[in-house]
Design a protein around this motif. Structure first.
Motif, mmCIF file in Angstrom:
data_model
loop_
_atom_site.group_PDB
_atom_site.id
_atom_site.type_symbol
_atom_site.label_atom_id
_atom_site.label_comp_id
_atom_site.label_asym_id
_atom_site.label_seq_id
_atom_site.Cartn_x
_atom_site.Cartn_y
_atom_site.Cartn_z
ATOM 1 N N GLU A 121 25.503 39.641 39.762
ATOM 2 C CA GLU A 121 26.099 40.540 40.578
ATOM 3 C C GLU A 121 26.956 41.465 40.844
ATOM 4 N N VAL A 122 27.610 42.432 41.385
ATOM 5 C CA VAL A 122 28.543 42.737 41.195
ATOM 6 C C VAL A 122 28.903 43.830 42.173
ATOM 7 N N SER A 123 30.023 42.065 43.062
ATOM 8 C CA SER A 123 30.155 42.708 44.703
ATOM 9 C C SER A 123 31.286 43.674 44.605
ATOM 10 N N GLU A 135 39.228 48.332 41.736
ATOM 11 C CA GLU A 135 40.132 48.253 42.179
ATOM 12 C C GLU A 135 40.252 47.062 42.665
ATOM 13 N N GLN A 136 39.642 46.243 43.236
ATOM 14 C CA GLN A 136 39.309 45.164 44.307
ATOM 15 C C GLN A 136 40.539 44.401 43.273
ATOM 16 N N PRO A 137 42.099 44.202 44.125
ATOM 17 C CA PRO A 137 42.487 42.653 43.120
ATOM 18 C C PRO A 137 42.136 41.592 42.754
ATOM 19 N N ASP A 138 42.624 41.012 41.702
ATOM 20 C CA ASP A 138 41.910 39.468 41.114
ATOM 21 C C ASP A 138 42.299 38.702 42.308
ATOM 22 N N GLN A 139 42.779 38.423 43.091
ATOM 23 C CA GLN A 139 43.496 37.533 44.156
ATOM 24 C C GLN A 139 42.477 37.643 45.892
ATOM 25 N N PHE A 140 41.263 39.003 45.788
ATOM 26 C CA PHE A 140 40.589 39.508 46.689
ATOM 27 C C PHE A 140 39.324 39.357 45.978
ATOM 28 N N LEU A 141 39.312 39.231 44.881
ATOM 29 C CA LEU A 141 37.478 38.687 44.026
ATOM 30 C C LEU A 141 36.502 37.461 45.407
ATOM 31 N N PHE A 142 37.664 36.971 45.860
ATOM 32 C CA PHE A 142 36.666 35.465 46.251
ATOM 33 C C PHE A 142 35.525 34.705 45.416
ATOM 34 N N GLY A 143 35.335 35.185 44.076
ATOM 35 C CA GLY A 143 34.224 34.490 42.919
ATOM 36 C C GLY A 143 33.318 35.590 42.925
ATOM 37 N N HIS A 144 34.059 36.403 42.863
ATOM 38 C CA HIS A 144 32.608 37.644 42.312
ATOM 39 C C HIS A 144 33.476 38.953 41.403
ATOM 40 N N LEU A 145 32.147 39.833 40.916
ATOM 41 C CA LEU A 145 32.395 40.416 39.603
ATOM 42 C C LEU A 145 32.590 41.709 40.405
ATOM 43 N N THR A 146 33.059 42.549 39.119
ATOM 44 C CA THR A 146 33.270 43.544 39.282
ATOM 45 C C THR A 146 32.823 44.385 37.947
ATOM 46 N N PRO A 147 32.985 45.748 37.851
ATOM 47 C CA PRO A 147 32.299 46.217 36.511
ATOM 48 C C PRO A 147 33.472 46.000 34.886
ATOM 49 N N LYS A 174 31.352 54.112 43.989
ATOM 50 C CA LYS A 174 32.033 54.508 43.068
ATOM 51 C C LYS A 174 32.074 52.823 41.773
ATOM 52 N N LEU A 175 31.666 52.126 42.163
ATOM 53 C CA LEU A 175 30.686 51.002 41.258
ATOM 54 C C LEU A 175 29.927 51.417 40.456
ATOM 55 N N LYS A 176 29.336 52.080 40.804
ATOM 56 C CA LYS A 176 28.145 52.297 40.048
ATOM 57 C C LYS A 176 28.546 53.296 39.009
ATOM 58 N N GLU A 177 29.004 54.237 39.828
ATOM 59 C CA GLU A 177 30.110 55.272 38.467
ATOM 60 C C GLU A 177 30.611 54.239 37.644
ATOM 61 N N GLN A 178 31.422 53.464 37.323
ATOM 62 C CA GLN A 178 32.570 52.785 36.802
ATOM 63 C C GLN A 178 31.101 51.512 36.042
ATOM 64 N N LEU A 179 30.187 51.775 36.090
ATOM 65 C CA LEU A 179 29.543 50.396 35.295
ATOM 66 C C LEU A 179 28.877 51.886 34.343
ATOM 67 N N GLN A 180 28.080 52.786 35.033
ATOM 68 C CA GLN A 180 27.922 54.067 34.251
ATOM 69 C C GLN A 180 28.719 54.405 32.816
ATOM 70 N N ASN A 181 29.314 54.102 33.751
ATOM 71 C CA ASN A 181 31.243 54.796 32.339
ATOM 72 C C ASN A 181 31.164 53.749 31.649
#
Length: 319
Positions: free
Chosen positions: A237-239, A243-255, A293-300
């Motif tokens: 998963e990449v939810s 830009e999502q702050p750590d305290q608001f990840l709620f057990g998920h991943l960023t790029p 935005k997420l897809k662009e960040q993963l590509q970069n």
């Protein structure tokens, strides 16, 4: 160059090509029934997985079932009815955790389903029995738990890291714990068919945020399969965008956190081991602007030269 030498070169090239095709031959087929996290109830996490050239599918999570099957039929993936895919093609369900976006399709479709096995770890199974199939929230279609079990589903509890045969298929499974807002647990399923494997992760946060070592332990377990090229792909998963702050990840991943975790995996498996490796990105959360935005960040950020796959609902692909 003599005729004999030209013939020898042609033979070597043909042999190499045949060997390459053999090495790259797909082992699994995947039909996504739902790909998103969040608010779209017609498109929530569920992935049908089977050995190639068979209809012996298992369903990894079950957020959306019926709508996903209908979409696959529209796309000519299946040539039979929605009911037949549900009742005959899906041999069992693997539930990573009991949050509704991963189990609601199983619950809603249970009256129309056929007898089969539902697999989950002990904590997840207890939640499903106590809160869903409990003869109050929903009829108990299982073979244990509160109320009057209707014995349609066999509830099979998976022991962590123990290889378990999957009923009515040639596949086996090993379950590994994940941290999804510590101490709440999710699950990763390592599916084996013959000499090939695929790894599916339910929702998970990064080890650093979760104050956990669950992902590190999982990477340690599967690194040898990366080295030997037996692992055909990882569903992960990449939810949220970075830009999502750590305290608001709620057990998920960023790029950013995904790439950090995959760098850890590469360190364990060997430098360059993830080049062209299949990473299937799951659980993208709306709105659309965040997904883009997420897809662009993963590509970069893809400095490991991963083959990043964004599954589409109802569109079959192979691994």
């Amino acid at each position: 160059m003599s005729f004999f030498n030209r013939l020898l070169v042609c033979f070597v090239l043909l042999s190499f090509n045949a060997f390459s095709q053999k090495v790259q031959k797909a082992s699994f087929q995947v039909v996504p029934l739902g790909i998103k996290g969040g608010i779209d109830e017609k498109n929530l996490s569920a992935y049908m997985v089977a050995p190639t050239n068979t209809n012996d599918f298992i369903c990894m999570d079950a957020g959306t079932i019926n709508a996903g099957i209908e979409k696959a039929i529209e796309n000519k993936v299946f040539k039979v009815s929605t009911s037949e895919v549900l009742r005959k093609y899906i041999k069992g369900y693997f539930i990573s955790h009991a949050h509704l976006d991963h189990v609601s399709g199983l619950i809603i479709n249970s009256p129309a389903d056929s007898s089969k096995t539902v697999y989950a770890t002990e904590k997840c199974m207890e939640m499903m029995e106590n809160h869903y199939f409990n003869d109050q929230t929903w009829a108990n279609f299982g073979d244990k738990g509160p109320g009057k079990p209707l014995n349609k589903y066999h509830f099979q509890t998976l022991n962590i890291a123990q290889e378990t045969p999957i009923t009515n298929t040639t596949m086996t499974v090993k379950a590994f714990p994940l941290s999804h807002v510590n101490p709440f647990e999710s699950t990763a399923f390592l599916i084996k068919n013959g000499d090939s494997y695929v790894l599916y992760l339910g929702d998970t946060g990064p080890d650093t945020v979760e104050k956990s070592n669950k992902l590190n332990e999982l990477w340690t377990a599967v690194a040898p399969l990366i080295k030997s090229k037996q692992l055909k792909g990882i569903f992960i998963e990449v939810s949220f965008p970075n830009e999502q702050p750590d305290q608001f990840l709620f057990g998920h991943l960023t790029p950013n956190y995904l790439m950090k975790e995959l760098h850890t995996l590469e360190e364990l498996a060997g430098k360059g081991s993830l080049k062209d490796f299949n990473i299937i990105v799951t659980h993208l959360k709306p709105p659309t602007k965040n997904i883009l935005k997420l897809k662009e960040q993963l590509q970069n950020q893809n400095d490991l030269s991963l083959k990043i796959i964004y599954p589409e609902q109802g569109k079959r692909f192979e691994l």
